[in-house]
Design an enzyme around this catalytic site. Structure first.
Site, PDB file in Angstrom:
ATOM      1  N   ARG A   1      -6.037  -5.804  -1.842  1.00 15.73           N
ATOM      2  CA  ARG A   1      -6.376  -4.524  -1.184  1.00 15.73           C
ATOM      3  C   ARG A   1      -7.610  -3.864  -1.825  1.00 15.73           C
ATOM      4  NH1 ARG A   1      -1.854  -0.038  -0.901  1.00 15.73           N
ATOM      5  NH2 ARG A   1      -1.720  -0.489  -3.112  1.00 15.73           N
TER       6      ARG A   1
ATOM      7  N   ARG B   1       6.113  -1.268 -10.441  1.00 17.93           N
ATOM      8  CA  ARG B   1       6.290  -0.553  -9.167  1.00 17.93           C
ATOM      9  C   ARG B   1       7.423  -1.171  -8.358  1.00 17.93           C
ATOM     10  NH1 ARG B   1       0.366  -0.960  -7.008  1.00 17.93           N
ATOM     11  NH2 ARG B   1       1.161   0.034  -5.113  1.00 17.93           N
TER      12      ARG B   1
HETATM   13  P1  AP5 Z   1      -0.750  -0.567   2.621  1.00 18.59           P
HETATM   14  O1  AP5 Z   1      -0.607  -0.059   4.004  1.00 18.59           O
HETATM   15  O2  AP5 Z   1      -1.805   0.066   1.743  1.00 18.59           O
HETATM   16  O3  AP5 Z   1       0.685  -0.603   1.894  1.00 18.59           O
HETATM   17  P2  AP5 Z   1       1.604   0.579   1.368  1.00 18.59           P
HETATM   18  O4  AP5 Z   1       3.004   0.246   1.709  1.00 18.59           O
HETATM   19  O5  AP5 Z   1       1.069   1.908   1.802  1.00 18.59           O
HETATM   20  O6  AP5 Z   1       1.398   0.339  -0.181  1.00 18.59           O
HETATM   21  P3  AP5 Z   1       1.169   1.324  -1.391  1.00 18.59           P
HETATM   22  O7  AP5 Z   1       0.738   0.462  -2.551  1.00 18.59           O
HETATM   23  O8  AP5 Z   1       0.241   2.464  -1.049  1.00 18.59           O
HETATM   24  O9  AP5 Z   1       2.598   1.850  -1.624  1.00 18.59           O
HETATM   25  P4  AP5 Z   1       3.175   2.433  -2.883  1.00 18.59           P
HETATM   26  O10 AP5 Z   1       4.445   2.979  -2.358  1.00 18.59           O
HETATM   27  O11 AP5 Z   1       3.292   1.528  -4.047  1.00 18.59           O
HETATM   28  O12 AP5 Z   1       2.039   3.480  -3.354  1.00 18.59           O
HETATM   29  P5  AP5 Z   1       1.866   5.048  -3.239  1.00 18.59           P
HETATM   30  O13 AP5 Z   1       0.442   5.328  -3.018  1.00 18.59           O
HETATM   31  O14 AP5 Z   1       2.877   5.644  -2.328  1.00 18.59           O
HETATM   32  O15 AP5 Z   1      -1.022  -2.148   2.704  1.00 18.59           O
HETATM   33  C1  AP5 Z   1      -1.285  -2.902   1.512  1.00 18.59           C
HETATM   34  C2  AP5 Z   1      -2.350  -3.977   1.827  1.00 18.59           C
HETATM   35  O16 AP5 Z   1      -1.801  -4.917   2.755  1.00 18.59           O
HETATM   36  C3  AP5 Z   1      -3.631  -3.407   2.488  1.00 18.59           C
HETATM   37  O17 AP5 Z   1      -4.747  -4.105   1.982  1.00 18.59           O
HETATM   38  C4  AP5 Z   1      -3.433  -3.703   3.987  1.00 18.59           C
HETATM   39  O18 AP5 Z   1      -4.666  -3.916   4.641  1.00 18.59           O
HETATM   40  C5  AP5 Z   1      -2.570  -4.968   3.963  1.00 18.59           C
HETATM   41  N1  AP5 Z   1      -1.609  -5.044   5.072  1.00 18.59           N
HETATM   42  C6  AP5 Z   1      -0.879  -4.014   5.616  1.00 18.59           C
HETATM   43  N2  AP5 Z   1      -0.094  -4.457   6.594  1.00 18.59           N
HETATM   44  C7  AP5 Z   1      -0.288  -5.810   6.675  1.00 18.59           C
HETATM   45  C8  AP5 Z   1       0.243  -6.847   7.508  1.00 18.59           C
HETATM   46  N3  AP5 Z   1       1.168  -6.593   8.451  1.00 18.59           N
HETATM   47  N4  AP5 Z   1      -0.195  -8.112   7.309  1.00 18.59           N
HETATM   48  C9  AP5 Z   1      -1.131  -8.391   6.342  1.00 18.59           C
HETATM   49  N5  AP5 Z   1      -1.681  -7.449   5.535  1.00 18.59           N
HETATM   50  C10 AP5 Z   1      -1.260  -6.177   5.692  1.00 18.59           C
HETATM   51  O19 AP5 Z   1       2.293   5.505  -4.706  1.00 18.59           O
HETATM   52  C11 AP5 Z   1       1.487   5.190  -5.829  1.00 18.59           C
HETATM   53  C12 AP5 Z   1       2.134   5.769  -7.079  1.00 18.59           C
HETATM   54  O20 AP5 Z   1       2.209   7.202  -6.974  1.00 18.59           O
HETATM   55  C13 AP5 Z   1       3.586   5.326  -7.354  1.00 18.59           C
HETATM   56  O21 AP5 Z   1       3.655   4.085  -8.028  1.00 18.59           O
HETATM   57  C14 AP5 Z   1       4.078   6.495  -8.219  1.00 18.59           C
HETATM   58  O22 AP5 Z   1       3.576   6.416  -9.538  1.00 18.59           O
HETATM   59  C15 AP5 Z   1       3.433   7.696  -7.547  1.00 18.59           C
HETATM   60  N6  AP5 Z   1       4.263   8.260  -6.455  1.00 18.59           N
HETATM   61  C16 AP5 Z   1       3.935   8.323  -5.125  1.00 18.59           C
HETATM   62  N7  AP5 Z   1       4.906   8.900  -4.422  1.00 18.59           N
HETATM   63  C17 AP5 Z   1       5.892   9.221  -5.303  1.00 18.59           C
HETATM   64  C18 AP5 Z   1       7.168   9.828  -5.163  1.00 18.59           C
HETATM   65  N8  AP5 Z   1       7.647  10.223  -3.960  1.00 18.59           N
HETATM   66  N9  AP5 Z   1       7.921   9.989  -6.287  1.00 18.59           N
HETATM   67  C19 AP5 Z   1       7.465   9.607  -7.501  1.00 18.59           C
HETATM   68  N10 AP5 Z   1       6.260   9.024  -7.704  1.00 18.59           N
HETATM   69  C20 AP5 Z   1       5.472   8.825  -6.608  1.00 18.59           C
END
Ligand code: AP5
Length: 214
Positions: A126, A171
């Protein structure tokens, strides 16, 4: 309608949330984006959480509930996609209470199911546009013109600090230990649906649309 997109890191929550926003005019509330914005703007809280996020651990419930509650105040009426929130049972309870105080509820919780091996490939491939944040992938979604963002024409790209293999392991573990129990909670309250997230992005979007129409 208010919905939650739930799934492990890299499942495609952000990708699908942006499509729903474009197609249905709903509002996306991503706690990951909010925390990254706080970090980028150098607020005291942003600096405090930066290290936690880089490791791949969860930020405290107090901080993320505070962020969501503040953002919700600015959203006029139902039509929210919660992306990456809630991630713990305490957050789920807080969200139900926040929505109830507005006379609203969560209509659907959509679990995006993806195999762990595919998650590693998605996360390590990504990257996003440094100007507008549009998300790409080395193989699944490269920019149409190499080195140029499809959305804004920007030419600088970034990879997330927590998209390393070691942070991804943490994660994933946080997801299975702290977030996956929510699936049982939402199943028991009749709100859980799931889609196969292993398909093409368009197919996943179509499966989610079917849930909206149901
Ligand atoms: P993408 O759509 O970016 O995936 P995603 O599920 O949004 O992944 P994230 O890494 O953003 O999720 P996350 O939950 O770990 O992170 P967040 O930012 O919430 O897709 C990923 C890749 O795959 C892209 O390149 C895309 O193009 C590709 N792709 C998508 N669909 C596809 C398909 N069908 N086929 C092929 N390729 C595909 O959180 C980050 C950090 O913030 C956490 O670790 C934590 O420290 C903190 N945090 C956030 N929210 C909280 C909370 N509620 N409580 C506590 N800590 C939190």
């Amino acid at each position: 309608m208010n919905i939650i997109l739930i799934g492990p890191p890299g499942a495609g929550k952000g990708t699908q949330a942006k499509r729903i926003v474009a197609e249905r005019g709903m509002v996306q509330l991503s706690t990951g984006d909010m925390l990254r914005d706080a970090k980028a703007s150098g607020t005291e809280m942003g600096l405090r959480v930066a290290e936690i996020m880089a490791r791949g651990d969860l930020v405290t419930d107090e901080i993320v509930i505070g962020l969501i509650s503040e953002k919700l105040e600015a959203v006029p009426s139902a039509g929210v996609i919660f992306d990456g929130f809630p991630r713990t049972l305490a957050q789920a309870d807080a969200l139900d209470a926040l929505l109830a105080s507005r006379g609203e509820k969560i209509d659907h919780v959509v679990e995006i199911r993806v195999d762990d091996d595919a998650l590693v490939a998605r996360i390590t491939g990504r990257f996003s546009c440094a100007s507008c944040g549009e998300v790409f992938h080395d193989t699944a979604r490269p920019p149409e013109r190499e080195g140029v963002c499809d959305a804004c024409g920007g030419t600088e790209f970034l990879r997330r600090a927590d998209d390393s293999e070691s942070a991804l392991r943490t994660r994933l573990m946080s997801y299975y230990k702290q977030t996956s129990p929510l699936l049982g909670f939402y199943h028991a309250t009749g709100r859980l649906r799931f889609v196969d997230g292993m398909g093409e992005m368009d197919d996943v979007a179509q499966a989610i649309s079917k849930i909206f129409e149901s």
